[in-house]
Design an enzyme around this catalytic site. Structure first.
Site, PDB file in Angstrom:
ATOM      1  N   ASP A 131      -3.707 -55.520   8.744  1.00  0.00           N
ATOM      2  CA  ASP A 131      -2.745 -54.798   9.572  1.00  0.00           C
ATOM      3  C   ASP A 131      -1.568 -55.695   9.983  1.00  0.00           C
ATOM      4  O   ASP A 131      -1.483 -56.865   9.569  1.00  0.00           O
ATOM      5  CB  ASP A 131      -3.505 -54.259  10.796  1.00  0.00           C
ATOM      6  N   ASP A 190       1.174 -44.347  11.153  1.00  0.00           N
ATOM      7  CA  ASP A 190      -0.163 -43.744  11.207  1.00  0.00           C
ATOM      8  C   ASP A 190      -0.124 -42.219  11.094  1.00  0.00           C
ATOM      9  O   ASP A 190       0.711 -41.553  11.693  1.00  0.00           O
ATOM     10  CB  ASP A 190      -0.847 -44.127  12.524  1.00  0.00           C
TER      11      ASP A 190
HETATM   12  C1  GLA Z   1      -2.862 -49.562  12.986  1.00  0.00           C
HETATM   13  C2  GLA Z   1      -3.178 -49.031  11.606  1.00  0.00           C
HETATM   14  C3  GLA Z   1      -4.292 -47.998  11.712  1.00  0.00           C
HETATM   15  C4  GLA Z   1      -5.521 -48.641  12.334  1.00  0.00           C
HETATM   16  C5  GLA Z   1      -5.170 -49.231  13.686  1.00  0.00           C
HETATM   17  C6  GLA Z   1      -6.300 -50.069  14.268  1.00  0.00           C
HETATM   18  O1  GLA Z   1      -2.302 -48.591  13.801  1.00  0.00           O
HETATM   19  O2  GLA Z   1      -2.052 -48.480  11.004  1.00  0.00           O
HETATM   20  O3  GLA Z   1      -4.608 -47.460  10.432  1.00  0.00           O
HETATM   21  O4  GLA Z   1      -6.021 -49.627  11.473  1.00  0.00           O
HETATM   22  O5  GLA Z   1      -4.029 -50.080  13.609  1.00  0.00           O
HETATM   23  O6  GLA Z   1      -5.995 -50.641  15.487  1.00  0.00           O
END
Ligand code: GLA
Length: 402
Positions: free
Chosen positions: A150, A205
């Site tokens: 990430d 997301d």
């Molecule tokens: C980010 C990623 C998500 C998830 C969260 C976890 O937002 O894009 O897919 O992995 O972090 O904290």
């Protein structure tokens, strides 16, 4: 002269080998399950075992879902004070992580973990910055097969460099690991990540809404349709071993059955990784039918690995097409509106040219049989127009074959 030539070849070979990721991983889009969309950090040993069991008993494993990935929240808040190693949360994982990896492997599945290029993960657990090689060795010692990496708390560092460092660390640790870049498309990874990892997020997301956004003030989660729109123009960067990732699936997480079917169909048309994100242990029969539709999955997993594209749209109806192996094609008629829409698609008047991948669908030169991939029935051939009513937020998805 000959020696100089040999020297150059060796130098080139060494440079290439050093810079490169593991070869041959993810030749088709990765398929699996990830904990985040449903459980966030509320994960445990028991959950992993339950999901692994259900991946097998539901037929998901047979349909191609291989990776079981634990997202954020699997670690304790601090690294081991003596070794600096990451530590699995002892409350959530009282037996440690290795036994769980072994359990998942014993089911014929593969195991994945999550971390972050920054100093902390998005949920505040220890990040990998400064520990890349150590963490890579730790993952290799666990025998994991997939790492999602990430981009929170990265404080202005260079994305290409940070992800390349981790990729090299994984390679140096020697255990093949699919490397999933998750920096939300911010630094256009499609331009530089082909040799860094196997998949890269193209967008922020996802959320289980069909259209529009979920606004959190400082950031927004995107619905399925806005994410689809953001994929346009990226297909030239994807192919076997390196995929655009429009984020994990929200099938079974609250949209209607029609919307879930559309979401899944479009991810297959886009040759996107298929990472389920629902509670498999409690999924409805409808959800299961969508996730395990092998004919639709075959479009996603087609060995050419060509991402589909929007051929045309009129009002709220979009026509997407995807060239497949053996000169087959997939076509998806997508109705984005709130009302049913009639399709009347005359194949003979539509010469579809994929100029990028040099494929042509011309029903005047070749008659194709048409198979409806959701009703699992033949639907005539391309001699006649396809006439049908597409319900609101739904699709008609077909495969054309000779
Ligand atoms: C980010 C990623 C998500 C998830 C969260 C976890 O937002 O894009 O897919 O992995 O972090 O904290």
């Amino acid at each position: 002269m000959k020696i100089r030539f040999l020297f150059i070849v060796i130098l080139f070979w060494c440079a290439k080998g050093y810079a490169q990721k593991f070869e041959g991983l993810a030749l088709t889009p990765p398929m699996g399950w990830n904990s985040w969309n449903t459980f966030q950090v509320d994960i445990s040993d028991e959950l992993v075992r339950g999901i692994a069991d259900k991946m097998v008993s539901s037929g998901m494993k047979d349909a191609g879902y291989t990776y079981l990935v634990l997202d954020d929240g699997w670690m304790a808040m601090e690294r081991d004070s003596l070794t600096g190693n990451l530590v699995p949360d002892p409350k959530k994982f009282p037996n440690g992580m290795k036994v769980l990896v072994d359990y998942v492997h014993s089911k014929g599945l593969k195991f994945g973990l999550y971390n972050c290029a920054g100093t902390k993960t998005c949920a505040g657990y220890p990040g990998t910055r400064g520990y890349e090689y150590q963490d890579a060795r730790y993952y290799a010692s666990l025998g994991i097969d997939y790492l999602k990496f990430d981009w929170c708390n990265t404080d202005g560092i260079n994305a290409k460099e940070a992800y390349t460092t981790m990729s090299k660390a994984l390679k140096a640790a020697g255990h093949p690991i699919v490397f999933s870049l998750c920096e939300w498309g911010t630094n256009k990874p499609w331009l530089w990540a082909e040799n860094v990892g196997e998949l890269w997020r193209t967008t922020g997301d996802i959320s289980a809404i069909f259209d529009g956004f979920l606004d959190h003030g400082t950031w927004k989660q995107q619905g399925v349709m806005p994410i689809v729109d953001l994929q346009i123009g990226l297909r030239k960067y994807a192919g076997p071993g390196h995929w655009n990732d429009p984020d994990m699936l929200e099938v079974g997480n609250g949209m209607t059955v029609n919307e879930d079917r559309t979401h899944f169909s479009m991810w297959c048309m886009l040759a996107a990784p298929l990472i389920a994100g629902n509670d498999l242990r409690k999924m409805s029969a409808e959800t299961e039918t969508i996730l395990i539709n092998k004919e639709v999955i075959a479009v996603n997993q087609d060995k050419l690995g060509i991402e589909g594209f929007k051929y045309k749209d009129k009002d709220s109806l979009e026509v997407w097409v995807k060239p497949l192996d053996k000169d087959n094609w997939a076509a998806c008629f997508l109705n984005r509106s709130q009302a049913p829409v009639k399709v009347n698609f005359n194949w003979k008047e539509e010469i579809i040219n994929d100029t990028l991948f040099k494929k042509t669908l011309n029903a005047n030169q070749q008659t194709y049989k048409i198979r409806n991939l959701w009703s699992h029935s033949m639907q005539g051939d391309t001699q006649k127009p396809l006439v049908a009513l597409v319900p609101s937020h739904d699709v008609i998805m077909v495969r054309l074959s000779k």
